[in-house]
Structures are given as C-alpha cells and as structure tokens.
Design a protein around this motif. Structure first.
Motif, PDB file in Angstrom:
ATOM      1  N   GLY A   1       6.966  -3.938 -12.430  1.00 48.74           N
ATOM      2  CA  GLY A   1       5.720  -3.271 -12.063  1.00 48.74           C
ATOM      3  C   GLY A   1       4.568  -4.213 -11.789  1.00 48.74           C
ATOM      4  O   GLY A   1       4.403  -5.237 -12.466  1.00 48.74           O
ATOM      5  N   CYS A   2       3.783  -3.859 -10.794  1.00 47.03           N
ATOM      6  CA  CYS A   2       2.477  -4.494 -10.569  1.00 47.03           C
ATOM      7  C   CYS A   2       1.450  -3.361 -10.620  1.00 47.03           C
ATOM      8  O   CYS A   2       1.767  -2.258 -11.047  1.00 47.03           O
ATOM      9  N   THR A   3       0.252  -3.585 -10.158  1.00 44.53           N
ATOM     10  CA  THR A   3      -0.774  -2.556 -10.297  1.00 44.53           C
ATOM     11  C   THR A   3      -0.480  -1.329  -9.448  1.00 44.53           C
ATOM     12  O   THR A   3      -0.443  -0.202  -9.939  1.00 44.53           O
ATOM     13  N   GLY A   4      -0.250  -1.548  -8.147  1.00 46.57           N
ATOM     14  CA  GLY A   4      -0.054  -0.413  -7.247  1.00 46.57           C
ATOM     15  C   GLY A   4       1.360  -0.201  -6.779  1.00 46.57           C
ATOM     16  O   GLY A   4       1.653   0.811  -6.143  1.00 46.57           O
ATOM     17  N   GLY A   5       2.263  -1.145  -7.056  1.00 44.01           N
ATOM     18  CA  GLY A   5       3.660  -0.969  -6.663  1.00 44.01           C
ATOM     19  C   GLY A   5       3.919  -1.201  -5.194  1.00 44.01           C
ATOM     20  O   GLY A   5       4.896  -0.665  -4.656  1.00 44.01           O
ATOM     21  N   ARG A   6       3.055  -2.027  -4.534  1.00 50.73           N
ATOM     22  CA  ARG A   6       3.232  -2.243  -3.090  1.00 50.73           C
ATOM     23  C   ARG A   6       3.544  -3.698  -2.730  1.00 50.73           C
ATOM     24  O   ARG A   6       4.212  -3.944  -1.725  1.00 50.73           O
ATOM     25  N   HIS A   7       3.078  -4.664  -3.518  1.00 56.05           N
ATOM     26  CA  HIS A   7       3.188  -6.059  -3.110  1.00 56.05           C
ATOM     27  C   HIS A   7       4.079  -6.877  -4.058  1.00 56.05           C
ATOM     28  O   HIS A   7       5.245  -7.114  -3.775  1.00 56.05           O
TER      29      HIS A   7
ATOM     30  N   GLN B   1      -7.379   2.254   2.613  1.00 58.74           N
ATOM     31  CA  GLN B   1      -8.715   2.739   2.953  1.00 58.74           C
ATOM     32  C   GLN B   1      -9.520   1.537   3.441  1.00 58.74           C
ATOM     33  O   GLN B   1      -9.628   0.522   2.761  1.00 58.74           O
ATOM     34  N   HIS B   2     -10.043   1.637   4.636  1.00 57.77           N
ATOM     35  CA  HIS B   2     -10.746   0.504   5.226  1.00 57.77           C
ATOM     36  C   HIS B   2     -11.942   0.068   4.387  1.00 57.77           C
ATOM     37  O   HIS B   2     -12.376  -1.077   4.465  1.00 57.77           O
ATOM     38  N   SER B   3     -12.489   0.971   3.598  1.00 55.81           N
ATOM     39  CA  SER B   3     -13.618   0.604   2.744  1.00 55.81           C
ATOM     40  C   SER B   3     -13.210  -0.313   1.619  1.00 55.81           C
ATOM     41  O   SER B   3     -14.025  -0.980   1.013  1.00 55.81           O
ATOM     42  N   GLY B   4     -11.911  -0.319   1.331  1.00 53.01           N
ATOM     43  CA  GLY B   4     -11.397  -1.155   0.244  1.00 53.01           C
ATOM     44  C   GLY B   4     -11.477  -0.473  -1.103  1.00 53.01           C
ATOM     45  O   GLY B   4     -10.943  -0.973  -2.079  1.00 53.01           O
ATOM     46  N   GLY B   5     -12.140   0.671  -1.190  1.00 57.18           N
ATOM     47  CA  GLY B   5     -12.343   1.321  -2.474  1.00 57.18           C
ATOM     48  C   GLY B   5     -11.047   1.728  -3.154  1.00 57.18           C
ATOM     49  O   GLY B   5     -10.919   1.654  -4.354  1.00 57.18           O
ATOM     50  N   ALA B   6     -10.068   2.197  -2.336  1.00 56.19           N
ATOM     51  CA  ALA B   6      -8.835   2.691  -2.923  1.00 56.19           C
ATOM     52  C   ALA B   6      -8.013   1.587  -3.565  1.00 56.19           C
ATOM     53  O   ALA B   6      -7.164   1.847  -4.389  1.00 56.19           O
ATOM     54  N   TYR B   7      -8.284   0.331  -3.194  1.00 58.68           N
ATOM     55  CA  TYR B   7      -7.507  -0.762  -3.728  1.00 58.68           C
ATOM     56  C   TYR B   7      -8.302  -1.651  -4.670  1.00 58.68           C
ATOM     57  O   TYR B   7      -7.874  -2.716  -5.049  1.00 58.68           O
ATOM     58  N   ALA B   8      -9.483  -1.199  -5.017  1.00 63.69           N
ATOM     59  CA  ALA B   8     -10.364  -2.050  -5.808  1.00 63.69           C
ATOM     60  C   ALA B   8      -9.741  -2.482  -7.126  1.00 63.69           C
ATOM     61  O   ALA B   8     -10.028  -3.563  -7.629  1.00 63.69           O
ATOM     62  N   SER B   9      -8.858  -1.646  -7.710  1.00 63.17           N
ATOM     63  CA  SER B   9      -8.294  -1.963  -9.013  1.00 63.17           C
ATOM     64  C   SER B   9      -7.100  -2.895  -8.912  1.00 63.17           C
ATOM     65  O   SER B   9      -6.601  -3.372  -9.914  1.00 63.17           O
ATOM     66  N   LYS B  10      -6.604  -3.153  -7.709  1.00 62.21           N
ATOM     67  CA  LYS B  10      -5.443  -4.018  -7.570  1.00 62.21           C
ATOM     68  C   LYS B  10      -5.822  -5.452  -7.781  1.00 62.21           C
ATOM     69  O   LYS B  10      -5.093  -6.337  -7.859  1.00 62.21           O
TER      70      LYS B  10
ATOM     71  N   GLY C   1       4.258   0.987  -9.630  1.00 61.90           N
ATOM     72  CA  GLY C   1       2.876   0.640  -9.912  1.00 61.90           C
ATOM     73  C   GLY C   1       2.454   1.185 -11.258  1.00 61.90           C
ATOM     74  O   GLY C   1       2.650   2.378 -11.541  1.00 61.90           O
ATOM     75  N   PHE C   2       1.871   0.329 -12.102  1.00 59.98           N
ATOM     76  CA  PHE C   2       1.447   0.771 -13.430  1.00 59.98           C
ATOM     77  C   PHE C   2       0.393   1.870 -13.338  1.00 59.98           C
ATOM     78  O   PHE C   2       0.295   2.713 -14.238  1.00 59.98           O
ATOM     79  N   LYS C   3      -0.384   1.887 -12.262  1.00 61.04           N
ATOM     80  CA  LYS C   3      -1.420   2.906 -12.141  1.00 61.04           C
ATOM     81  C   LYS C   3      -0.831   4.302 -11.997  1.00 61.04           C
ATOM     82  O   LYS C   3      -1.527   5.299 -12.176  1.00 61.04           O
TER      83      LYS C   3
END
Length: 297
Positions: free
Chosen positions: A249-255, A288-297, A171-173
């Motif tokens: 690389g993608c943003t978070g390195g998960r998908h 994070q169920h709020s979605g905040g942790a993934y907002a930058s993806k 992930g680039f982040k």
C-alpha cells in the motif's frame, strides 16, 4: 485411461474447468452419480471407445449420492485404475459474490442464506479436500489463467504449486484490504506524484516504475521483501495453505504500490510460483487539475 475427478465448492468454477478439459481433449461428464464411476470406466475399456482421458465433474448437487464418492473411488482402487482428484476452492467472500451476481441458488441454502449454505458445504467437503491430489484456489483467477494452470498441471506435467499468490496494490486512504495475509507500507518511498510529468500516470507506466525503482531504498526493499517471501512460501505450502494475499500500500494506490507490486509479481514468477497481480485502487481519484484531490499523497 487417465481419470480426473473434478469436485469442490459450488461456485468455484467446476463448469469452467470441465470446459477447459474438454478443449484440450478430455472426455467430460458432469454430475455423474459417484456409484457409476466404476461402471463408466469398465464400459469405456470394454467397448474400446478410444477414450483415454476422462474428466468427471462431481459435486454437492448430487445430494446424498455425493456420499457415495468414497465408494466409487474404492472401486477404482480395486480395479487398479489410477485417478487424480482436483478440488476447486475459493474464499467465502468470492463465492458469495458469484452467487449474488448470477442469482443462482446454492444447493445447500434453498431456504436459507447463501453464506450459511457455503459454510455447510465447506464442512461437508472437508474430508474430500484432504484427499485431493490437487487443490486449486480460483478466487482471483481469470478463465485464461485457469486454462494456463490446467495446462501446466495436466498437459506439461509441471510441478504443482498448490499455493496461489495474490499480489494486491492498494491505497491506505481507502482502507487496508481485509483479505490480505501480509500488508506492507511503501509510503516511505519517493513519491512520483510530486513530479508533474508523472502525476497523471500510474505505476503501470514504465516512467513511473523507473522513477520509483531508481532509488536504492526501493531496490533494497524489493529485494528484502522477495527474500522474506521466498523463505515463507515453502512453510505456507507445508502448512497446507492454498492462497496467500500480499498487500502493498501507498497513500492513493496509484503510483508506488502499483510499481512495487509489479516488481514483486515479476520476481516471484521467475520461481514458477502461481502469481496473480491486482490493483485495487488504481482507477480511483481521477486527477483534479487544481491538485486538491491529491494533496494528501
């Protein structure tokens, strides 16, 4: 008699390799003084021991006696005894990490820093590495993968591909991997993160991979990347390169990066290349169920 001289960098896995050879029927001798190689072979032949395959572990632990290795090999040449040299290597970073984890003392750094001992040894072994029949980089190989590699080379007589290819998703982040030789940014691809049913999954899941690869741009990129690497790999091998690390690389390195790395590994493996697949950041940023942790993806 078949003789394999196993040598290389301290911490690169010689003990593990000798155990693998032992498991497949080789008679193994570790840290044999090099000047005794000829005498050992003569003894085995004269006494009809029944030993037909030998793996000899020789490394820098022998100190000045390691200098005698060339003499020992010349004696084998004079006897008309064929042999192969398997040189084990690994990156300085990996060797340093292994020494720190095991708390072993590097043989050339008893009163110095480990990394200095590693550098000294690399210079000392440069000539022997150049003479090696096979150079095997163990930086990112698991024991199971080492066993498969040894079996292909010495039991199945498969063509030896000295270049170990590591496909690394990230992930680039979290930063670009410093060890990567080539880095490709796949953040332009359609992002599964924005599909609620795929967000909690990763590129290891078939649903995510299917989503990423259903788009024509993903297929074209994957094919173009494979073609480029197929062009580059023979040139890297001719240059004497032992390891190639391809970062995707993608943003978070998960998908996306995980899905593309999986596709590349599968494609390269069809050409009998030695390919190791790693996912550096796939377990980071729990959902994070709020979605905040993934907002930058």
């Amino acid at each position: 008699m078949r003789i394999i001289i196993v040598t290389g960098m301290s911490g690169a896995g010689k003990t593990t390799i000798l155990k693998i050879f032992e498991d497949v029927g080789f008679h193994c001798v570790d840290n044999l003084p090099p000047l005794f190689i000829g005498s050992f072979v003569k003894l085995c032949n004269e006494r009809e021991t029944g030993i037909t395959q030998v793996a000899l572990g020789i490394d820098i632990r022998g100190g000045k006696m390691f200098d005698d290795l060339s003499c020992g090999l010349k004696e084998l040449d004079a006897m008309g005894q064929p042999y192969s040299i398997l040189f084990l290597d690994a990156s300085n970073e990996v060797l340093l990490k292994r020494y720190k984890e095991t708390r072993h003392v590097h043989p050339l750094a008893k009163n110095d820093l480990i990394n200095i001992g590693i550098e000294k040894e690399r210079v000392f072994l440069e000539e022997m590495k150049g003479r090696a029949t096979y150079v095997l980089d163990t930086s990112f190989l698991l024991p199971r993968q080492l066993k498969e590699k040894i079996a292909k080379i010495f039991l199945e007589n498969a063509t030896f591909d000295s270049l170990m290819i590591n496909v690394l998703s990230f992930g680039f982040k979290y930063g670009i991997p410093t060890e990567a030789d080539l880095v490709f940014d796949v953040r332009f691809l359609h992002n599964p993160f924005y599909e609620p049913n795929l967000r909690v999954q990763t590129g290891l899941d078939a649903d995510v991979r299917d989503y990423v690869m259903q788009h024509e741009v993903s297929v074209q990129f994957s094919q173009s990347l494979l073609e480029m690497l197929r062009f580059l790999i023979p040139h890297y091998i001719n240059e004497g390169k032992n390891q190639l690390i391809v970062g995707i690389g993608c943003t978070g390195g998960r998908h996306r990066s995980v899905a593309l790395a999986h596709e590349l590994q599968q494609s390269l493996s069809k050409y009998e290349h030695s390919v190791v697949l790693r996912h550096r950041d796939i377990d980071k940023d729990p959902l994070q169920h709020s979605g905040g942790a993934y907002a930058s993806k």
